[in-house]
Write a protein that holds these residues in place. Structure first.
Motif, PDB file in Angstrom:
ATOM      1  N   PRO A  22      -5.945  -2.796   2.070  1.00 32.69           N
ATOM      2  CA  PRO A  22      -5.925  -3.335   3.265  1.00 32.69           C
ATOM      3  C   PRO A  22      -4.812  -2.695   4.317  1.00 32.69           C
ATOM      4  CG  PRO A  22      -6.197  -5.267   1.521  1.00 32.69           C
ATOM      5  CD  PRO A  22      -5.841  -3.979   1.139  1.00 32.69           C
ATOM      6  N   LEU A  23      -3.984  -1.997   3.634  1.00 38.67           N
ATOM      7  CA  LEU A  23      -3.014  -1.631   4.205  1.00 38.67           C
ATOM      8  C   LEU A  23      -3.349  -0.196   5.370  1.00 38.67           C
ATOM      9  CD1 LEU A  23       0.149  -1.865   2.051  1.00 38.67           C
ATOM     10  CD2 LEU A  23      -0.646  -3.542   3.830  1.00 38.67           C
ATOM     11  N   ASN A  24      -4.381   0.322   4.882  1.00 38.48           N
ATOM     12  CA  ASN A  24      -4.733   1.600   5.465  1.00 38.48           C
ATOM     13  C   ASN A  24      -6.341   1.677   5.293  1.00 38.48           C
ATOM     14  OD1 ASN A  24      -4.856   4.158   6.333  1.00 38.48           O
ATOM     15  ND2 ASN A  24      -4.318   5.172   4.306  1.00 38.48           N
ATOM     16  N   ARG A  25      -6.773   2.214   4.370  1.00 43.04           N
ATOM     17  CA  ARG A  25      -8.119   2.450   4.480  1.00 43.04           C
ATOM     18  C   ARG A  25      -9.332   1.253   4.646  1.00 43.04           C
ATOM     19  NH1 ARG A  25     -10.270   7.479   3.272  1.00 43.04           N
ATOM     20  NH2 ARG A  25      -8.758   9.012   2.519  1.00 43.04           N
ATOM     21  N   ASP A  26      -8.940  -0.048   4.442  1.00 42.17           N
ATOM     22  CA  ASP A  26      -9.668  -1.289   4.316  1.00 42.17           C
ATOM     23  C   ASP A  26      -8.712  -1.976   5.224  1.00 42.17           C
ATOM     24  OD1 ASP A  26     -11.598  -0.317   2.701  1.00 42.17           O
ATOM     25  OD2 ASP A  26     -10.404  -0.858   0.823  1.00 42.17           O
ATOM     26  N   ASN A  27      -8.018  -1.677   6.357  1.00 43.12           N
ATOM     27  CA  ASN A  27      -7.367  -2.323   7.082  1.00 43.12           C
ATOM     28  C   ASN A  27      -8.334  -3.536   7.904  1.00 43.12           C
ATOM     29  OD1 ASN A  27      -5.864  -3.247   9.849  1.00 43.12           O
ATOM     30  ND2 ASN A  27      -4.354  -2.918   8.610  1.00 43.12           N
ATOM     31  N   GLY A 142      -4.994 -11.463  -0.914  1.00 46.63           N
ATOM     32  CA  GLY A 142      -4.489 -11.941   0.186  1.00 46.63           C
ATOM     33  C   GLY A 142      -3.265 -11.357   0.874  1.00 46.63           C
ATOM     34  N   LEU A 143      -2.196 -11.101   0.110  1.00 46.51           N
ATOM     35  CA  LEU A 143      -0.924 -10.290   0.450  1.00 46.51           C
ATOM     36  C   LEU A 143      -1.482  -9.133   1.197  1.00 46.51           C
ATOM     37  CD1 LEU A 143       1.785 -10.426  -2.540  1.00 46.51           C
ATOM     38  CD2 LEU A 143       1.340 -11.943   0.120  1.00 46.51           C
ATOM     39  N   GLY A 144      -2.200  -8.309   0.639  1.00 49.79           N
ATOM     40  CA  GLY A 144      -2.719  -6.973   1.024  1.00 49.79           C
ATOM     41  C   GLY A 144      -3.249  -7.166   2.812  1.00 49.79           C
ATOM     42  N   ASN A 145      -4.258  -8.067   2.697  1.00 50.47           N
ATOM     43  CA  ASN A 145      -4.964  -8.290   3.913  1.00 50.47           C
ATOM     44  C   ASN A 145      -3.966  -8.920   4.963  1.00 50.47           C
ATOM     45  OD1 ASN A 145      -8.105  -7.747   3.897  1.00 50.47           O
ATOM     46  ND2 ASN A 145      -7.686  -8.186   2.013  1.00 50.47           N
ATOM     47  N   GLY A 146      -3.069  -9.907   4.339  1.00 52.97           N
ATOM     48  CA  GLY A 146      -2.095 -10.522   5.513  1.00 52.97           C
ATOM     49  C   GLY A 146      -1.128  -9.313   5.900  1.00 52.97           C
ATOM     50  N   PHE A 147      -0.539  -8.564   5.111  1.00 52.73           N
ATOM     51  CA  PHE A 147       0.252  -7.642   5.547  1.00 52.73           C
ATOM     52  C   PHE A 147      -0.446  -6.523   6.501  1.00 52.73           C
ATOM     53  CE2 PHE A 147       2.901  -8.001   1.345  1.00 52.73           C
ATOM     54  CZ  PHE A 147       3.710  -9.030   2.126  1.00 52.73           C
ATOM     55  N   GLY A 148      -1.752  -6.216   6.171  1.00 52.82           N
ATOM     56  CA  GLY A 148      -2.569  -5.407   6.927  1.00 52.82           C
ATOM     57  C   GLY A 148      -2.662  -5.555   8.574  1.00 52.82           C
TER      58      GLY A 148
END
Length: 215
Positions: A22-27, A142-148
């Protein structure tokens, strides 16, 4: 993305992909185009944007864990209601913490803290991921999407506050000598349409870079 993650080491390749995707390709903002509405209102200043990003990250991560832990006991017919109740409870908790420890920021965010309940990113991750995966994977998702979501808010708010007000976190960073020489803050940057323009530029750059790297 609703793919089920099988048993993996805590920080194995799949777990790292769940966190970093989620930080890049699936942001969720620049790829899935979610969470745009809140960005229109709370990115005039960097501080409320940062706090909103942290709040959404906390709610998404904890909400994912709770739903993942309870998913086998939640009746399918009322799963959305259960998800909303859990998210609402977490948002109320976040709102009270902000009022207790960051009251001025809480006033700036105003009703937008409560509107976290309807954030498409949170409900989307609960339904698409947490309902199909175990708590640890759901926590990382959840962390990844929140950070994204958070880094997008921070980037937008950085440029809006710097160019629109000449400040960062409320402190002046553009020297007085610049203003004496004729420099003026760009008032257009603090208007809501600039959010769409900035995010549009980021999406364009991101997709161009992604396309080039995939060749």
């Amino acid at each position: 993305m609703s793919n089920t993650v099988k048993k993996e080491p805590l920080f194995g390749p799949k777990m790292r992909k769940v966190l970093s995707g989620p930080l890049n390709r699936d942001n969720p903002v620049i790829v899935q185009v979610l969470g745009i509405c809140s960005a229109l209102a709370i990115t005039v200043k960097l501080e409320p944007a940062l706090v909103m990003g942290i709040s959404v990250t906390a709610v998404t991560a904890v909400g994912n864990v709770v739903i993942a832990a309870l998913r086998s006991t939640i009746p399918q017919r009322i799963r959305i209601i259960v998800q909303l109740v859990i998210v609402a409870m977490l948002v109320i908790l976040v709102d009270q913490i902000l009022k207790a420890f960051a009251y001025e920021v809480s006033k700036q965010l105003s009703v937008f803290v409560g509107l976290i309940i309807t954030n498409c990113i949170i409900m989307g991750r609960l339904e698409a991921f947490a309902m199909a995966n175990k708590p640890w994977a759901s926590f990382l998702d959840g962390l990844g999407n929140g950070f994204g979501y958070a880094w997008m808010l921070i980037v937008v708010a950085f440029f809006r506050e710097l160019l629109g007000s000449g400040t960062l976190f409320g402190h002046q960073v553009i020297p007085d000598a610049f203003y004496a020489a004729g420099y003026q803050n760009n008032g257009l940057m603090i208007l809501p349409p600039m959010v769409l323009i900035i995010i549009g530029l980021i999406i364009w750059i991101h997709r161009a870079a992604t396309r080039d790297s995939s060749k």
